[in-house]
Motif scaffolding. Structure first.
Motif, PDB file in Angstrom:
ATOM      1  N   LEU A 123      60.600   8.851  -7.049  1.00  0.00           N
ATOM      2  CA  LEU A 123      60.624   7.517  -7.719  1.00  0.00           C
ATOM      3  C   LEU A 123      62.349   7.074  -7.850  1.00  0.00           C
ATOM      4  O   LEU A 123      62.908   8.207  -8.288  1.00  0.00           O
ATOM      5  CB  LEU A 123      60.014   7.420  -9.023  1.00  0.00           C
ATOM      6  N   MET A 124      62.667   5.943  -7.382  1.00  0.00           N
ATOM      7  CA  MET A 124      63.949   5.544  -7.538  1.00  0.00           C
ATOM      8  C   MET A 124      64.081   4.337  -8.323  1.00  0.00           C
ATOM      9  O   MET A 124      63.331   3.509  -8.293  1.00  0.00           O
ATOM     10  CB  MET A 124      64.627   5.183  -6.206  1.00  0.00           C
ATOM     11  N   VAL A 125      64.921   4.335  -9.352  1.00  0.00           N
ATOM     12  CA  VAL A 125      64.889   3.286 -10.442  1.00  0.00           C
ATOM     13  C   VAL A 125      66.290   3.028 -10.852  1.00  0.00           C
ATOM     14  O   VAL A 125      67.278   3.904 -10.753  1.00  0.00           O
ATOM     15  CB  VAL A 125      64.505   3.726 -11.665  1.00  0.00           C
ATOM     16  N   TYR A 126      66.700   1.741 -11.098  1.00  0.00           N
ATOM     17  CA  TYR A 126      68.073   1.185 -11.188  1.00  0.00           C
ATOM     18  C   TYR A 126      68.290   0.117 -12.058  1.00  0.00           C
ATOM     19  O   TYR A 126      67.061  -0.665 -11.992  1.00  0.00           O
ATOM     20  CB  TYR A 126      69.082   1.418 -10.208  1.00  0.00           C
ATOM     21  N   GLU A 127      69.151  -0.106 -12.987  1.00  0.00           N
ATOM     22  CA  GLU A 127      69.187  -1.377 -13.777  1.00  0.00           C
ATOM     23  C   GLU A 127      69.705  -2.576 -13.192  1.00  0.00           C
ATOM     24  O   GLU A 127      70.591  -2.479 -12.489  1.00  0.00           O
ATOM     25  CB  GLU A 127      69.971  -0.974 -15.068  1.00  0.00           C
ATOM     26  N   ASN A 128      69.131  -3.921 -13.521  1.00  0.00           N
ATOM     27  CA  ASN A 128      69.674  -5.131 -12.974  1.00  0.00           C
ATOM     28  C   ASN A 128      70.202  -5.875 -14.211  1.00  0.00           C
ATOM     29  O   ASN A 128      70.896  -6.866 -13.811  1.00  0.00           O
ATOM     30  CB  ASN A 128      68.515  -5.711 -12.074  1.00  0.00           C
ATOM     31  N   GLU A 129      69.736  -5.607 -15.418  1.00  0.00           N
ATOM     32  CA  GLU A 129      70.347  -6.280 -16.257  1.00  0.00           C
ATOM     33  C   GLU A 129      71.696  -6.556 -16.547  1.00  0.00           C
ATOM     34  O   GLU A 129      72.327  -5.413 -16.618  1.00  0.00           O
ATOM     35  CB  GLU A 129      69.632  -5.940 -17.766  1.00  0.00           C
ATOM     36  N   SER A 130      72.438  -7.584 -16.440  1.00  0.00           N
ATOM     37  CA  SER A 130      73.780  -7.581 -16.532  1.00  0.00           C
ATOM     38  C   SER A 130      74.250  -7.756 -17.816  1.00  0.00           C
ATOM     39  O   SER A 130      73.373  -7.691 -18.808  1.00  0.00           O
ATOM     40  CB  SER A 130      74.133  -8.772 -15.844  1.00  0.00           C
ATOM     41  N   GLY A 131      75.558  -7.652 -18.131  1.00  0.00           N
ATOM     42  CA  GLY A 131      76.017  -7.421 -19.371  1.00  0.00           C
ATOM     43  C   GLY A 131      75.789  -6.051 -20.020  1.00  0.00           C
ATOM     44  O   GLY A 131      75.610  -5.184 -19.339  1.00  0.00           O
TER      45      GLY A 131
ATOM     46  N   ASP B 254      77.044  -2.634 -20.699  1.00  0.00           N
ATOM     47  CA  ASP B 254      77.930  -1.673 -19.888  1.00  0.00           C
ATOM     48  C   ASP B 254      77.903  -1.751 -18.551  1.00  0.00           C
ATOM     49  O   ASP B 254      78.777  -1.155 -17.933  1.00  0.00           O
ATOM     50  CB  ASP B 254      77.757  -0.054 -20.571  1.00  0.00           C
ATOM     51  N   GLU B 255      76.979  -2.893 -17.957  1.00  0.00           N
ATOM     52  CA  GLU B 255      76.998  -2.965 -16.691  1.00  0.00           C
ATOM     53  C   GLU B 255      76.698  -1.944 -15.760  1.00  0.00           C
ATOM     54  O   GLU B 255      77.133  -1.877 -14.445  1.00  0.00           O
ATOM     55  CB  GLU B 255      78.524  -3.700 -16.134  1.00  0.00           C
ATOM     56  N   GLU B 256      76.471  -0.698 -16.341  1.00  0.00           N
ATOM     57  CA  GLU B 256      76.022   0.479 -15.609  1.00  0.00           C
ATOM     58  C   GLU B 256      74.723   0.244 -15.078  1.00  0.00           C
ATOM     59  O   GLU B 256      73.687  -0.137 -15.847  1.00  0.00           O
ATOM     60  CB  GLU B 256      76.030   1.635 -16.558  1.00  0.00           C
ATOM     61  N   ARG B 257      74.623   0.657 -13.553  1.00  0.00           N
ATOM     62  CA  ARG B 257      73.267   0.701 -12.844  1.00  0.00           C
ATOM     63  C   ARG B 257      72.281   1.559 -13.225  1.00  0.00           C
ATOM     64  O   ARG B 257      71.141   1.761 -13.077  1.00  0.00           O
ATOM     65  CB  ARG B 257      73.590   0.338 -11.398  1.00  0.00           C
ATOM     66  N   ARG B 258      72.830   3.021 -13.873  1.00  0.00           N
ATOM     67  CA  ARG B 258      72.012   4.140 -13.892  1.00  0.00           C
ATOM     68  C   ARG B 258      71.144   4.299 -13.041  1.00  0.00           C
ATOM     69  O   ARG B 258      69.942   4.372 -13.441  1.00  0.00           O
ATOM     70  CB  ARG B 258      71.523   3.983 -15.612  1.00  0.00           C
ATOM     71  N   PRO B 259      71.436   4.710 -11.783  1.00  0.00           N
ATOM     72  CA  PRO B 259      70.269   4.781 -10.939  1.00  0.00           C
ATOM     73  C   PRO B 259      69.718   6.237 -11.211  1.00  0.00           C
ATOM     74  O   PRO B 259      70.411   7.290 -11.357  1.00  0.00           O
ATOM     75  CB  PRO B 259      71.221   5.171  -9.495  1.00  0.00           C
ATOM     76  N   GLN B 260      68.417   6.321 -11.009  1.00  0.00           N
ATOM     77  CA  GLN B 260      67.792   7.685 -11.242  1.00  0.00           C
ATOM     78  C   GLN B 260      66.610   8.143 -10.258  1.00  0.00           C
ATOM     79  O   GLN B 260      66.013   7.194  -9.698  1.00  0.00           O
ATOM     80  CB  GLN B 260      67.041   7.263 -12.476  1.00  0.00           C
ATOM     81  N   VAL B 261      66.606   9.496  -9.941  1.00  0.00           N
ATOM     82  CA  VAL B 261      65.536   9.927  -9.182  1.00  0.00           C
ATOM     83  C   VAL B 261      64.555  10.761 -10.025  1.00  0.00           C
ATOM     84  O   VAL B 261      64.920  11.528 -10.785  1.00  0.00           O
ATOM     85  CB  VAL B 261      66.017  10.843  -8.046  1.00  0.00           C
ATOM     86  N   LYS B 262      63.362  10.414  -9.683  1.00  0.00           N
ATOM     87  CA  LYS B 262      62.440  11.402 -10.531  1.00  0.00           C
ATOM     88  C   LYS B 262      61.333  11.633  -9.586  1.00  0.00           C
ATOM     89  O   LYS B 262      60.813  10.913  -8.770  1.00  0.00           O
ATOM     90  CB  LYS B 262      61.622  10.595 -11.746  1.00  0.00           C
ATOM     91  N   LEU B 263      60.725  13.013  -9.674  1.00  0.00           N
ATOM     92  CA  LEU B 263      59.639  13.171  -8.923  1.00  0.00           C
ATOM     93  C   LEU B 263      58.376  13.008  -9.642  1.00  0.00           C
ATOM     94  O   LEU B 263      58.311  13.294 -10.961  1.00  0.00           O
ATOM     95  CB  LEU B 263      59.642  14.816  -8.568  1.00  0.00           C
ATOM     96  N   VAL B 264      57.494  12.572  -8.969  1.00  0.00           N
ATOM     97  CA  VAL B 264      56.147  11.992  -9.874  1.00  0.00           C
ATOM     98  C   VAL B 264      54.875  12.344  -8.828  1.00  0.00           C
ATOM     99  O   VAL B 264      54.890  12.803  -7.866  1.00  0.00           O
ATOM    100  CB  VAL B 264      56.308  10.608 -10.217  1.00  0.00           C
ATOM    101  N   ASP B 265      53.742  12.330  -9.619  1.00  0.00           N
ATOM    102  CA  ASP B 265      52.522  12.515  -9.072  1.00  0.00           C
ATOM    103  C   ASP B 265      52.456  13.955  -8.777  1.00  0.00           C
ATOM    104  O   ASP B 265      52.282  14.096  -7.388  1.00  0.00           O
ATOM    105  CB  ASP B 265      52.379  11.512  -7.907  1.00  0.00           C
ATOM    106  N   PHE B 266      51.652  14.641  -9.363  1.00  0.00           N
ATOM    107  CA  PHE B 266      51.398  16.230  -9.069  1.00  0.00           C
ATOM    108  C   PHE B 266      49.964  16.533  -9.176  1.00  0.00           C
ATOM    109  O   PHE B 266      49.672  17.770  -9.342  1.00  0.00           O
ATOM    110  CB  PHE B 266      52.178  16.948 -10.189  1.00  0.00           C
ATOM    111  N   ALA B 267      49.117  15.585  -8.756  1.00  0.00           N
ATOM    112  CA  ALA B 267      47.468  15.739  -8.612  1.00  0.00           C
ATOM    113  C   ALA B 267      47.195  16.914  -7.455  1.00  0.00           C
ATOM    114  O   ALA B 267      46.164  17.530  -7.511  1.00  0.00           O
ATOM    115  CB  ALA B 267      47.006  14.622  -8.460  1.00  0.00           C
TER     116      ALA B 267
END
Lengths: 286, 283
Positions: A224-232, A234-247
């Protein structure tokens, strides 16, 4: 108070009286344990993983934190059902762009039923799973032009070929209009994919672990890849990788997860290519 | 030109029932008959492309047999043959192993019939579970002073433990046909280890595979060769070579994730054996 998650891009959705995951306002994600073996298997994985001393800490960060199983009012009104309680990986984001990529050139694995095997291989061959070693399962990208989220239809996403997957990965980091045919500008490629904390670096860390870990085979798991779009702020996108779905995770039994590893390397190459071509464009003053 | 059947072929087609098999000459060349249907064509096309591909780095080129074009050869009904470097010509007593790389031997461009055939074979072998399978091997027994080759049928049925055992036997000096004695892995560090051993070579190949998008090496094998003659004095001269390009297709901008995954798994198997043999010598 539990509600339907806003930013779910793949998997079962708790909508219209259907059974699906829920979130609370304290950063937790409640995933119902489904009747078949899958829910059990996923909980079993989380139990094993959270107490496995052989998993290095920096790798643990790529997995949702597990908070055990709880009886919770199910989304389909069927009463209190056991739910896995997990970290809600998007809860700290205000306007997250999210993409779910299923990793591996096959989603089936040895000893599954013939029915499941046929279902998987049909889907694997129809999508980019066989050809690329991964497929885009779902995406939801914030479109700045529209000031809203762009979320292509699931059938469109599953019909992607190599070009479609590449375009989706470019759109994921673009600032121009997403819904039409305009060439994605990849304006955020270096902030999201690049940099010392970007998606690429995180994927490379995960890859290094997969080169030698023989603990688990992550069949049918997603990145799963996630990042922030909210401006204002600290303006950091904080991109993140997570592994999900372990069924469908199984014991590694002394063999590396070569299926996941190969697909992950292919995915990394796609990201690297996009980063490189967007870097070149910046250098040329475009 | 004096042609004869090669001595140490461990996998692939052999001369049988009037059908041509490969031949070798006394000048270090290997003659491979062009297989029927499109396979021979594909293999030639690959070799032609590869030998003139300026983007393949030199240190990677040495993992491939040198290509000498095609030739019609006497006694093979004028049928064209691919002329390659004979990989064994510089060895006097070579142990050889053929490992088919990848967790699937089929590929999207193949016919449905071929795909089904491959799926069955892949599932029955260690291909699906481990990302590779041992197609065949021949090893020199230093006590019996002769070569030993496991039964092909036996090899086809092995599982993960059998693979580990085979990889140990491959670098052992003790009696190999005796299934009760444990392989001594006497040559593990000279064959698998060292700055020019099999592990180092495989790691070099792996780095190339993490980036190259030229070719998808479907159903290709890695051949491992080493010298038994004077192994104690002169070392094993272990060599890794990629062979069998009848199913190679264009990469089309995508890495060969199938081969890469299998290769990484194989590397781990070799590394495990090397480490456990190092540990036992320490004791």
């Amino acid at each position: 108070m539990l509600k339907v998650p806003e930013h779910q891009v793949a998997g079962h959705i708790a909508k219209d009286g259907k059974l699906g995951p829920l979130v609370d306002d304290r950063g937790r994600f409640y995933k119902p344990l489904q009747g078949d073996a899958r829910g059990e298997n996923e909980a079993k994985f989380y139990e094993s993983f959270s107490s496995n001393k052989n998993v290095p800490d920096h790798i643990r960060g790529y997995f949702p934190v597990y908070h055990g199983v709880q009886l919770v009012e199910a989304s389909d009104g069927s009463g209190k059902l056991p739910h896995m309680v997990l970290e809600d990986v998007v809860s700290s984001y205000v306007k997250p762009s999210v993409m779910d990529v299923k990793i591996g050139s096959r989603t089936w694995y040895p000893d599954v039923s013939e029915e499941y095997f046929n279902k998987c291989i049909k889907k694997d061959r129809a999508t980019t799973t066989v050809s690329l070693g991964f497929r885009v399962s779902g995406l939801k990208i914030f479109d700045c032009q529209e000031s809203g989220f762009w979320r292509p239809d699931k059938r469109v996403v599953l019909a992607y070929k190599a070009d479609g997957a590449r375009t989706a990965l470019r759109k994921f980091v673009s600032s121009n209009s997403l819904a039409d045919d305009s060439v994605p500008d990849c304006a955020y490629a270096s902030e999201v994919y690049g940099g010392s904390n970007g998606i690429l670096m995180q994927l490379l860390e995960v890859k290094a672990w997969f080169e030698t870990q023989t603990l688990y085979h992550f069949n049918s798991c997603s990145v799963l890849m996630v990042y922030e779009n909210e401006s204002g702020g600290d303006e950091e996108r904080r991109p993140q990788v997570k592994l999900v779905d372990f069924a469908h995770v199984l014991d590694g039994n002394g063999v590396i997860d070569h299926n996941f590893f190969g697909g992950l390397c292919s995915f990394i190459k796609f990201i690297q290519d996009i980063l490189e071509s967007s870097d070149n464009r910046c250098e040329n003053g475009h | 030109m004096h042609l004869k059947a090669p001595e140490h072929q461990v996998a692939g087609h052999i001369a049988k029932d009037g059908k041509p098999g490969p031949l070798v000459d006394d000048k270090g060349r290997f003659f491979k008959p062009l297989q029927g249907d499109s396979r021979g064509e594909i293999e030639v096309k690959f070799y032609e492309s590869f030998s003139s591909n300026t983007e393949v780095p030199d240190h990677i080129r040495r993992y491939f047999p040198v290509y000498h074009g095609t030739q019609a050869v006497e006694g093979s009904d004028g049928a064209a043959m691919i002329v390659l470097e004979n990989l064994l010509s510089k060895y006097s007593k070579p142990s050889v192993m053929d490992v088919k790389m990848g967790s699937r031997t089929w590929y999207p461009e193949a016919s449905e019939e071929y795909i089904q055939k491959c799926l069955r074979k892949d599932a029955r072998s260690t291909t699906v579970s481990s990302g590779f399978r041992i197609s065949g091997f021949e090893v020199y027994d230093h006590k019996e002073l002769s070569f030993w080759k496991p039964d092909r049928k036996l090899l086809n049925g092995i599982k993960v433990d059998g693979v580990r055992l085979a990889l140990r036997k491959f670098v052992s000096s003790n009696t190999l046909s005796d299934t009760s004695s444990k392989p001594d892995s006497a040559f593990a560090s000279s064959v698998y280890g060292g700055s020019r051993g099999v592990l180092t070579q495989l790691l070099e190949l792996k780095t190339w595979f993490e980036n190259q998008t030229f070719y998808h090496f479907n159903s290709c094998s890695i051949l491992i060769i080493y010298e038994n003659e004077s192994i104690h004095d002169d070392g094993a001269r272990a060599q890794v070579k990629l062979v069998d390009f009848a199913h190679v297709h264009d990469g089309n901008g995508v890495i060969d994730h199938n081969f890469l995954g299998g290769l990484c798994s194989f590397i781990n198997f070799v590394r495990d054996i090397l480490q456990s043999s190092d540990e036992s010598t320490d004791n």
